[in-house]
Design a protein around this motif. Structure first.
Motif, PDB file in Angstrom:
ATOM      1  N   ALA A 129       0.859  -1.191   0.000  1.00 52.63           N
ATOM      2  CA  ALA A 129       0.000   0.000   0.000  1.00 52.63           C
ATOM      3  C   ALA A 129       0.888   1.231   0.000  1.00 52.63           C
ATOM      4  O   ALA A 129       1.812   1.338   0.799  1.00 52.63           O
ATOM      5  CB  ALA A 129      -0.914   0.003   1.226  1.00 52.63           C
ATOM      6  N   GLU A 130       0.607   2.138  -0.915  1.00 53.93           N
ATOM      7  CA  GLU A 130       1.483   3.300  -1.124  1.00 53.93           C
ATOM      8  C   GLU A 130       0.667   4.580  -1.096  1.00 53.93           C
ATOM      9  O   GLU A 130      -0.331   4.696  -1.807  1.00 53.93           O
ATOM     10  CB  GLU A 130       2.138   3.128  -2.490  1.00 53.93           C
ATOM     11  N   ARG A 131       1.103   5.517  -0.250  1.00 59.96           N
ATOM     12  CA  ARG A 131       0.439   6.824  -0.185  1.00 59.96           C
ATOM     13  C   ARG A 131       1.112   7.740  -1.209  1.00 59.96           C
ATOM     14  O   ARG A 131       2.339   7.864  -1.207  1.00 59.96           O
ATOM     15  CB  ARG A 131       0.630   7.382   1.227  1.00 59.96           C
ATOM     16  N   SER A 132       0.325   8.343  -2.102  1.00 59.95           N
ATOM     17  CA  SER A 132       0.936   9.220  -3.111  1.00 59.95           C
ATOM     18  C   SER A 132       1.432  10.489  -2.430  1.00 59.95           C
ATOM     19  O   SER A 132       0.778  10.986  -1.519  1.00 59.95           O
ATOM     20  CB  SER A 132      -0.073   9.607  -4.181  1.00 59.95           C
ATOM     21  N   ASP A 133       2.542  10.994  -2.936  1.00 57.83           N
ATOM     22  CA  ASP A 133       3.129  12.226  -2.386  1.00 57.83           C
ATOM     23  C   ASP A 133       2.142  13.373  -2.542  1.00 57.83           C
ATOM     24  O   ASP A 133       1.602  13.597  -3.622  1.00 57.83           O
ATOM     25  CB  ASP A 133       4.418  12.547  -3.172  1.00 57.83           C
ATOM     26  N   GLY A 134       1.877  14.088  -1.453  1.00 59.48           N
ATOM     27  CA  GLY A 134       1.041  15.284  -1.538  1.00 59.48           C
ATOM     28  C   GLY A 134      -0.427  15.023  -1.804  1.00 59.48           C
ATOM     29  O   GLY A 134      -1.181  15.939  -2.077  1.00 59.48           O
ATOM     30  N   SER A 135      -0.876  13.763  -1.769  1.00 57.18           N
ATOM     31  CA  SER A 135      -2.303  13.511  -1.954  1.00 57.18           C
ATOM     32  C   SER A 135      -2.734  12.446  -0.942  1.00 57.18           C
ATOM     33  O   SER A 135      -1.917  11.762  -0.359  1.00 57.18           O
ATOM     34  CB  SER A 135      -2.588  13.041  -3.380  1.00 57.18           C
ATOM     35  N   SER A 136      -4.037  12.329  -0.753  1.00 58.00           N
ATOM     36  CA  SER A 136      -4.505  11.366   0.244  1.00 58.00           C
ATOM     37  C   SER A 136      -4.782  10.007  -0.405  1.00 58.00           C
ATOM     38  O   SER A 136      -5.193   9.067   0.253  1.00 58.00           O
ATOM     39  CB  SER A 136      -5.758  11.902   0.920  1.00 58.00           C
ATOM     40  N   GLU A 137      -4.529   9.918  -1.719  1.00 58.15           N
ATOM     41  CA  GLU A 137      -4.836   8.674  -2.429  1.00 58.15           C
ATOM     42  C   GLU A 137      -3.879   7.549  -2.002  1.00 58.15           C
ATOM     43  O   GLU A 137      -2.675   7.764  -1.848  1.00 58.15           O
ATOM     44  CB  GLU A 137      -4.696   8.915  -3.941  1.00 58.15           C
ATOM     45  N   ILE A 138      -4.443   6.364  -1.814  1.00 60.49           N
ATOM     46  CA  ILE A 138      -3.616   5.206  -1.458  1.00 60.49           C
ATOM     47  C   ILE A 138      -3.775   4.144  -2.541  1.00 60.49           C
ATOM     48  O   ILE A 138      -4.905   3.771  -2.889  1.00 60.49           O
ATOM     49  CB  ILE A 138      -4.038   4.642  -0.080  1.00 60.49           C
ATOM     50  N   VAL A 139      -2.649   3.709  -3.100  1.00 58.72           N
ATOM     51  CA  VAL A 139      -2.682   2.691  -4.146  1.00 58.72           C
ATOM     52  C   VAL A 139      -2.317   1.355  -3.515  1.00 58.72           C
ATOM     53  O   VAL A 139      -1.287   1.232  -2.844  1.00 58.72           O
ATOM     54  CB  VAL A 139      -1.677   3.035  -5.273  1.00 58.72           C
ATOM     55  N   VAL A 140      -3.186   0.360  -3.710  1.00 59.03           N
ATOM     56  CA  VAL A 140      -2.969  -0.949  -3.080  1.00 59.03           C
ATOM     57  C   VAL A 140      -2.750  -1.997  -4.168  1.00 59.03           C
ATOM     58  O   VAL A 140      -3.474  -2.049  -5.153  1.00 59.03           O
ATOM     59  CB  VAL A 140      -4.194  -1.345  -2.220  1.00 59.03           C
ATOM     60  N   SER A 141      -1.711  -2.849  -3.990  1.00 62.24           N
ATOM     61  CA  SER A 141      -1.447  -3.928  -4.949  1.00 62.24           C
ATOM     62  C   SER A 141      -1.246  -5.233  -4.187  1.00 62.24           C
ATOM     63  O   SER A 141      -0.584  -5.242  -3.145  1.00 62.24           O
ATOM     64  CB  SER A 141      -0.162  -3.671  -5.745  1.00 62.24           C
ATOM     65  N   LEU A 142      -1.769  -6.309  -4.730  1.00 61.51           N
ATOM     66  CA  LEU A 142      -1.518  -7.637  -4.161  1.00 61.51           C
ATOM     67  C   LEU A 142      -0.542  -8.346  -5.080  1.00 61.51           C
ATOM     68  O   LEU A 142      -0.782  -8.446  -6.285  1.00 61.51           O
ATOM     69  CB  LEU A 142      -2.838  -8.417  -4.056  1.00 61.51           C
ATOM     70  N   LEU A 143       0.581  -8.796  -4.522  1.00 59.95           N
ATOM     71  CA  LEU A 143       1.589  -9.483  -5.323  1.00 59.95           C
ATOM     72  C   LEU A 143       1.645 -10.938  -4.858  1.00 59.95           C
ATOM     73  O   LEU A 143       2.246 -11.232  -3.824  1.00 59.95           O
ATOM     74  CB  LEU A 143       2.976  -8.831  -5.144  1.00 59.95           C
ATOM     75  N   PRO A 144       0.991 -11.844  -5.572  1.00 64.41           N
ATOM     76  CA  PRO A 144       0.894 -13.224  -5.098  1.00 64.41           C
ATOM     77  C   PRO A 144       2.201 -13.998  -5.265  1.00 64.41           C
ATOM     78  O   PRO A 144       3.011 -13.685  -6.136  1.00 64.41           O
ATOM     79  CB  PRO A 144      -0.205 -13.831  -5.967  1.00 64.41           C
ATOM     80  N   ALA A 185       8.657  -5.288  -5.057  1.00 65.04           N
ATOM     81  CA  ALA A 185       7.887  -6.167  -4.164  1.00 65.04           C
ATOM     82  C   ALA A 185       7.553  -7.480  -4.866  1.00 65.04           C
ATOM     83  O   ALA A 185       7.643  -8.552  -4.268  1.00 65.04           O
ATOM     84  CB  ALA A 185       6.611  -5.452  -3.711  1.00 65.04           C
ATOM     85  N   ARG A 186       7.187  -7.407  -6.142  1.00 61.07           N
ATOM     86  CA  ARG A 186       6.852  -8.629  -6.894  1.00 61.07           C
ATOM     87  C   ARG A 186       8.061  -9.567  -6.956  1.00 61.07           C
ATOM     88  O   ARG A 186       7.966 -10.760  -6.700  1.00 61.07           O
ATOM     89  CB  ARG A 186       6.401  -8.243  -8.318  1.00 61.07           C
ATOM     90  N   ARG A 187       9.232  -8.975  -7.248  1.00 59.59           N
ATOM     91  CA  ARG A 187      10.438  -9.821  -7.347  1.00 59.59           C
ATOM     92  C   ARG A 187      10.873 -10.336  -5.969  1.00 59.59           C
ATOM     93  O   ARG A 187      11.354 -11.449  -5.840  1.00 59.59           O
ATOM     94  CB  ARG A 187      11.589  -9.029  -7.965  1.00 59.59           C
ATOM     95  N   ALA A 188      10.706  -9.503  -4.918  1.00 66.22           N
ATOM     96  CA  ALA A 188      11.104  -9.945  -3.572  1.00 66.22           C
ATOM     97  C   ALA A 188      10.245 -11.123  -3.121  1.00 66.22           C
ATOM     98  O   ALA A 188      10.741 -12.041  -2.456  1.00 66.22           O
ATOM     99  CB  ALA A 188      10.999  -8.786  -2.585  1.00 66.22           C
ATOM    100  N   VAL A 189       8.959 -11.103  -3.497  1.00 60.30           N
ATOM    101  CA  VAL A 189       8.085 -12.248  -3.191  1.00 60.30           C
ATOM    102  C   VAL A 189       8.661 -13.508  -3.846  1.00 60.30           C
ATOM    103  O   VAL A 189       8.760 -14.571  -3.217  1.00 60.30           O
ATOM    104  CB  VAL A 189       6.632 -11.991  -3.685  1.00 60.30           C
ATOM    105  N   MET A 190       9.061 -13.390  -5.101  1.00 59.09           N
ATOM    106  CA  MET A 190       9.588 -14.569  -5.812  1.00 59.09           C
ATOM    107  C   MET A 190      10.891 -15.054  -5.171  1.00 59.09           C
ATOM    108  O   MET A 190      11.101 -16.261  -4.980  1.00 59.09           O
ATOM    109  CB  MET A 190       9.834 -14.230  -7.287  1.00 59.09           C
ATOM    110  N   ILE A 191      11.770 -14.114  -4.814  1.00 55.94           N
ATOM    111  CA  ILE A 191      13.068 -14.503  -4.244  1.00 55.94           C
ATOM    112  C   ILE A 191      12.857 -15.152  -2.865  1.00 55.94           C
ATOM    113  O   ILE A 191      13.479 -16.179  -2.543  1.00 55.94           O
ATOM    114  CB  ILE A 191      14.007 -13.275  -4.155  1.00 55.94           C
ATOM    115  N   ALA A 192      11.945 -14.591  -2.055  1.00 58.54           N
ATOM    116  CA  ALA A 192      11.680 -15.183  -0.734  1.00 58.54           C
ATOM    117  C   ALA A 192      11.037 -16.561  -0.891  1.00 58.54           C
ATOM    118  O   ALA A 192      11.317 -17.480  -0.106  1.00 58.54           O
ATOM    119  CB  ALA A 192      10.784 -14.251   0.088  1.00 58.54           C
ATOM    120  N   SER A 193      10.197 -16.718  -1.902  1.00 60.18           N
ATOM    121  CA  SER A 193       9.571 -18.025  -2.126  1.00 60.18           C
ATOM    122  C   SER A 193      10.616 -19.074  -2.506  1.00 60.18           C
ATOM    123  O   SER A 193      10.493 -20.242  -2.128  1.00 60.18           O
ATOM    124  CB  SER A 193       8.506 -17.941  -3.230  1.00 60.18           C
ATOM    125  N   LEU A 194      11.643 -18.653  -3.244  1.00 59.70           N
ATOM    126  CA  LEU A 194      12.724 -19.602  -3.565  1.00 59.70           C
ATOM    127  C   LEU A 194      13.437 -20.035  -2.289  1.00 59.70           C
ATOM    128  O   LEU A 194      13.840 -21.188  -2.146  1.00 59.70           O
ATOM    129  CB  LEU A 194      13.754 -18.953  -4.502  1.00 59.70           C
TER     130      LEU A 194
END
Ligand code: ADP
Length: 318
Positions: free
Chosen positions: A238-253, A287-296
């Motif tokens: 979950a990422e808060r955009s700089d200077g805005s209240s918008e939060i972008v959420v991503s699920l990386l399976p 984050a997507r690549r870190a998930v893969m590396i941790a899964s290995l």
């Protein structure tokens, strides 16, 4: 991986693992024979430093060991991975942190006694003394801390990091319900697992929907980015955009893998994620690549020994 641009300072713990594999746990007062024994370098700080360095990142460790036989073993393990250890101090009269682990082979359960020893000598003064190491990385650096040393030391390191313009990353592991959360005001990126999410926010996060609630709650406390790792389910970013209240959420399976030993998977995720960020990889892709590396890493036994090097990842087409 892209050319490394940023440097990483890990300000954290070093713990020597002593693992006895037995048929069952001894009862109080009883002495039983172990079937086998394994020792290994560990500690959340050292593990994350090693995971990052193995991916080719430029990593310096700030930490403390005792003046015992475990000190050099743990320093050498970090050096072998490429971690710069000149700011690791041997404390006279102290012991290196140890985790005495008994694994009962009958049920695969373990019981662990962690004695932090020299890690408890980490203090705000240690952070102040290390300011030149942190500052040498200036705005091009990332400061990575966990919660296995006194909170006051970690908070001071983060204060210095922010003052010096480095990106600050907290992995509050292992979970401590009494963590001094005032340090979150100095944290840019926080990464927790399911348990740590509960300790920080009071929200259990066993699934993506709950993880999103916990991540949003963490973003209200200072950080711009919150990550919840979800074991075999990967992670939520979950990422808060700089200077805005918008939060972008991503699920990386995560890919479905046969897990042999999940010890240190979270450390592998954090070290790898920070190394990828340092190499200029954008947040979500890191984050997507870190998930893969941790899964290995969960497909191999051990902690630091289960982490992949950049060469291994490249040769397997990563
Ligand atoms: P921790 O080790 O701190 O409890 P997690 O269990 O959330 O952290 O695992 C961290 C990362 O390790 C996950 O995001 C995932 O990439 C990987 N991982 C852990 N367990 C598994 C598993 N059983 N299968 C695949 N990947 C896993």
């Amino acid at each position: 991986m892209a050319q490394n641009r940023k440097k990483i300072v890990v300000f954290g713990s070093i713990v020597h693992d002593l693992i006895s594999y037995t048929s069952r746990f001894p009862r109080p007062g009883e002495s039983i024979r172990g079937n086998s024994f394994h020792q290994g370098a560990g500690g959340k700080g050292a593990n994350q430093a090693v995971a990052a360095a193995l991916l080719g990142a430029n990593v310096a460790m700030i930490g403390k060991v005792g003046d015992d036989i475990f000190a050099d073993f743990n320093i050498a393990s970090m050096q072998k991975a490429g971690v710069e250890t000149s700011a690791v101090e041997k404390v006279a009269g102290s012991t290196t942190g140890t985790a005495t682990i008994t694994v009962s082979e009958a049920g695969g359960e373990n019981s662990i006694v962690v004695t932090l020893g020299a890690n408890l000598e980490m203090s705000p003064v240690t952070a102040e003394a290390a300011e030149t190491v942190i500052a040498s990385f200036r705005s091009a650096g990332i400061l990575l801390c966990q919660a296995e040393i006194p909170d006051a030391a970690t908070k001071k390191a983060f204060e210095i990091g922010k003052k010096r313009g480095v990106t600050t990353f907290l992995n509050p592991a292992p979970g401590d319900p009494h963590l001094d959360q005032s340090m979150l005001a100095f944290v840019d990126i926080i990464c927790v697992n399911e348990n740590e999410a509960k300790f920080i926010t009071g929200i259990a996060a066993p699934n993506p929907a709950q993880a999103e609630k916990a991540a949003r709650a963490m973003l209200e406390r200072g950080p711009m980015v919150a990550i919840v790792t979800l074991g075999p389910q990967g992670c939520l970013l979950a990422e808060r955009s700089d200077g805005s209240s918008e939060i972008v959420v991503s699920l990386l399976p995560a890919e479905s893998v046969t897990a042999v030993d999940t010890t240190g998977a979270g450390d592998c995720f954090c070290g790898s994620f920070v190394a990828l960020l340092a190499a200029g990889i954008p947040l979500k892709e890191a984050a997507r690549r870190a998930v893969m590396i941790a899964s290995l890493s969960v497909m191999r036994k051990g902690t630091q020994s289960s982490y992949s090097s950049r060469a291994e990842l490249t040769s397997s087409g990563f």
